[in-house]
Design a protein around this motif. Structure first.
Motif, PDB file in Angstrom:
ATOM      1  N   UNK A  43       0.819  -1.170   0.064  1.00 32.46           N
ATOM      2  CA  UNK A  43       0.107  -0.178  -0.044  1.00 32.46           C
ATOM      3  C   UNK A  43       0.868   1.153   0.073  1.00 32.46           C
ATOM      4  N   UNK A  44       1.936   1.278   0.868  1.00 36.12           N
ATOM      5  CA  UNK A  44       2.746   2.244   0.808  1.00 36.12           C
ATOM      6  C   UNK A  44       3.422   2.595  -0.453  1.00 36.12           C
ATOM      7  N   UNK A  45       4.005   1.530  -1.016  1.00 32.21           N
ATOM      8  CA  UNK A  45       4.842   1.640  -2.185  1.00 32.21           C
ATOM      9  C   UNK A  45       3.799   2.071  -3.336  1.00 32.21           C
ATOM     10  N   UNK A  46       2.783   1.475  -3.498  1.00 31.69           N
ATOM     11  CA  UNK A  46       1.753   1.765  -4.536  1.00 31.69           C
ATOM     12  C   UNK A  46       1.370   3.290  -4.448  1.00 31.69           C
ATOM     13  N   UNK A  47       0.961   3.889  -3.316  1.00 33.07           N
ATOM     14  CA  UNK A  47       0.619   5.227  -2.951  1.00 33.07           C
ATOM     15  C   UNK A  47       1.709   6.080  -3.511  1.00 33.07           C
ATOM     16  N   UNK A  48       2.991   5.820  -3.102  1.00 35.97           N
ATOM     17  CA  UNK A  48       3.916   6.488  -3.385  1.00 35.97           C
ATOM     18  C   UNK A  48       4.271   6.590  -5.126  1.00 35.97           C
ATOM     19  N   UNK A  49       4.262   5.442  -5.498  1.00 37.04           N
ATOM     20  CA  UNK A  49       4.597   5.341  -7.127  1.00 37.04           C
ATOM     21  C   UNK A  49       3.431   5.936  -7.747  1.00 37.04           C
ATOM     22  N   UNK A  50       2.284   5.952  -7.418  1.00 33.73           N
ATOM     23  CA  UNK A  50       0.846   6.577  -8.167  1.00 33.73           C
ATOM     24  C   UNK A  50       0.578   7.934  -7.758  1.00 33.73           C
ATOM     25  N   UNK A  51       0.832   8.523  -6.445  1.00 32.06           N
ATOM     26  CA  UNK A  51       0.413   9.515  -6.198  1.00 32.06           C
ATOM     27  C   UNK A  51       1.750  10.424  -5.772  1.00 32.06           C
ATOM     28  N   UNK A  52       2.651  10.112  -5.895  1.00 31.33           N
ATOM     29  CA  UNK A  52       4.098  10.655  -5.695  1.00 31.33           C
ATOM     30  C   UNK A  52       4.770  10.578  -4.371  1.00 31.33           C
ATOM     31  N   UNK A  53       5.961  11.182  -4.290  1.00 26.76           N
ATOM     32  CA  UNK A  53       6.782  10.870  -2.958  1.00 26.76           C
ATOM     33  C   UNK A  53       6.247  11.908  -2.037  1.00 26.76           C
ATOM     34  N   UNK A  54       5.277  12.725  -2.476  1.00 29.95           N
ATOM     35  CA  UNK A  54       5.209  13.986  -1.404  1.00 29.95           C
ATOM     36  C   UNK A  54       4.023  13.386  -0.399  1.00 29.95           C
ATOM     37  N   UNK A  55       3.701  12.107  -0.623  1.00 27.59           N
ATOM     38  CA  UNK A  55       2.801  11.612   0.342  1.00 27.59           C
ATOM     39  C   UNK A  55       3.458  10.633   1.392  1.00 27.59           C
ATOM     40  N   UNK A  56       4.658  10.988   1.501  1.00 27.14           N
ATOM     41  CA  UNK A  56       5.581  10.099   2.587  1.00 27.14           C
ATOM     42  C   UNK A  56       4.865  10.279   3.975  1.00 27.14           C
ATOM     43  N   UNK A  57       4.493  11.641   4.394  1.00 25.47           N
ATOM     44  CA  UNK A  57       3.834  11.586   5.838  1.00 25.47           C
ATOM     45  C   UNK A  57       2.894  10.452   5.789  1.00 25.47           C
ATOM     46  N   UNK A  58       1.903  10.122   5.015  1.00 26.35           N
ATOM     47  CA  UNK A  58       0.920   9.421   5.231  1.00 26.35           C
ATOM     48  C   UNK A  58       1.537   8.124   5.496  1.00 26.35           C
ATOM     49  N   UNK A  59       2.458   7.632   4.872  1.00 27.22           N
ATOM     50  CA  UNK A  59       3.192   6.428   5.308  1.00 27.22           C
ATOM     51  C   UNK A  59       3.790   6.357   6.616  1.00 27.22           C
ATOM     52  N   UNK A  60       4.330   7.360   6.992  1.00 29.57           N
ATOM     53  CA  UNK A  60       4.972   7.592   8.186  1.00 29.57           C
ATOM     54  C   UNK A  60       3.889   7.547   9.225  1.00 29.57           C
ATOM     55  N   UNK A  61       2.804   8.391   8.998  1.00 22.98           N
ATOM     56  CA  UNK A  61       1.758   8.272  10.106  1.00 22.98           C
ATOM     57  C   UNK A  61       1.028   7.143  10.333  1.00 22.98           C
ATOM     58  N   UNK A  62       0.868   6.269   9.201  1.00 16.98           N
ATOM     59  CA  UNK A  62      -0.004   5.094   9.323  1.00 16.98           C
ATOM     60  C   UNK A  62       1.006   3.932   9.847  1.00 16.98           C
ATOM     61  N   UNK A  63       2.343   3.963   9.719  1.00 17.51           N
ATOM     62  CA  UNK A  63       3.285   2.974  10.217  1.00 17.51           C
ATOM     63  C   UNK A  63       3.368   3.348  11.635  1.00 17.51           C
ATOM     64  N   UNK A  64       3.429   4.620  12.060  1.00 18.11           N
ATOM     65  CA  UNK A  64       3.694   4.815  13.375  1.00 18.11           C
ATOM     66  C   UNK A  64       2.446   4.474  14.300  1.00 18.11           C
ATOM     67  N   UNK A  65       1.228   4.911  13.913  1.00 18.95           N
ATOM     68  CA  UNK A  65      -0.032   4.607  14.324  1.00 18.95           C
ATOM     69  C   UNK A  65      -0.052   2.946  14.598  1.00 18.95           C
ATOM     70  N   UNK A  66       0.347   2.102  13.667  1.00 21.77           N
ATOM     71  CA  UNK A  66       0.102   0.591  13.681  1.00 21.77           C
ATOM     72  C   UNK A  66       0.987   0.057  14.801  1.00 21.77           C
ATOM     73  N   UNK A  67       2.330   0.703  14.560  1.00 20.55           N
ATOM     74  CA  UNK A  67       3.413  -0.086  15.350  1.00 20.55           C
ATOM     75  C   UNK A  67       3.100   0.503  16.880  1.00 20.55           C
ATOM     76  N   UNK A  68       2.628   1.737  17.114  1.00 25.27           N
ATOM     77  CA  UNK A  68       2.258   2.044  18.579  1.00 25.27           C
ATOM     78  C   UNK A  68       1.290   0.976  19.082  1.00 25.27           C
ATOM     79  N   UNK A  69       0.155   0.871  18.289  1.00 27.84           N
ATOM     80  CA  UNK A  69      -0.964   0.062  18.652  1.00 27.84           C
ATOM     81  C   UNK A  69      -0.488  -1.380  18.971  1.00 27.84           C
ATOM     82  N   UNK A  70       0.218  -1.764  18.055  1.00 28.64           N
ATOM     83  CA  UNK A  70       0.831  -2.961  17.992  1.00 28.64           C
ATOM     84  C   UNK A  70       1.543  -3.592  19.505  1.00 28.64           C
ATOM     85  N   UNK A  71       2.440  -2.435  19.680  1.00 24.80           N
ATOM     86  CA  UNK A  71       3.431  -2.601  20.792  1.00 24.80           C
ATOM     87  C   UNK A  71       2.361  -2.344  22.096  1.00 24.80           C
ATOM     88  N   UNK A  72       1.574  -1.618  22.020  1.00 24.76           N
ATOM     89  CA  UNK A  72       0.899  -1.391  23.339  1.00 24.76           C
ATOM     90  C   UNK A  72      -0.213  -2.582  23.696  1.00 24.76           C
TER      91      UNK A  72
END
Length: 160
Positions: A43-72
């Protein structure tokens, strides 16, 4: 108006990343962090390939939210502080962004066709260069971060 559209795309990508990572959590190995497949990376790779690398904060926020949730909630370490969980999660989220950016760079550099999945050469480049290199780098670094953060005992490092 352009900024609002960009922010919306970032939020949507973050949500898609989180939902795809959350949905695959049932496939995780018992008491482990490894997953046989991880569609969120796609999803991250496809989002950046299709919509551009300026969407990297979306990958960061999604990964951060999931990892915090998973670890807690899924795999909490009994002696981890909030600071350790946030630092470990932030490091893993940054590596996830680097994986998606590296994959996007390799895709744009080595896949030359305007219809990339219509030629065998481009499909092979995508599978063996873009996907394999990015995933190998990311998983190796993320496992090291989990070890340094105390979330994964070093004895289990090789097995995960």
């Amino acid at each position: 108006m352009m900024a609002n559209n960009q922010v919306l795309k970032i939020i949507v990508l973050a949500g898609m990343y989180f939902v795809s990572a959350w949905g695959v959590r049932i496939l995780s190995l018992p008491d482990g962090f490894s997953l046989p497949i991880y569609p969120a990376a796609g999803v991250a790779l496809g989002g950046l390939i299709y919509c551009g690398t300026r969407l990297w904060p979306g990958v960061f926020l999604g990964a951060l939210a999931f990892t915090v949730w998973f670890m807690n909630y899924v795999a909490p370490a009994s002696d981890s502080s909030v600071f350790t969980v946030m630092l470990t999660s932030s490091g893993m989220a940054l590596v996830t962004v680097a994986q998606a950016l590296l994959g996007t760079f390799l895709f744009n550099r080595f896949v030359s066709s305007s219809d990339p999945f219509n030629r065998t050469k481009d499909v092979l480049v995508f599978i063996f260069l873009v996907a394999a290199v990015g995933c190998t780098v990311c998983s190796s670094i993320c496992m090291s971060i989990l070890g340094w953060g105390g979330q994964l005992p070093w004895e289990k490092f090789v097995h995960e």
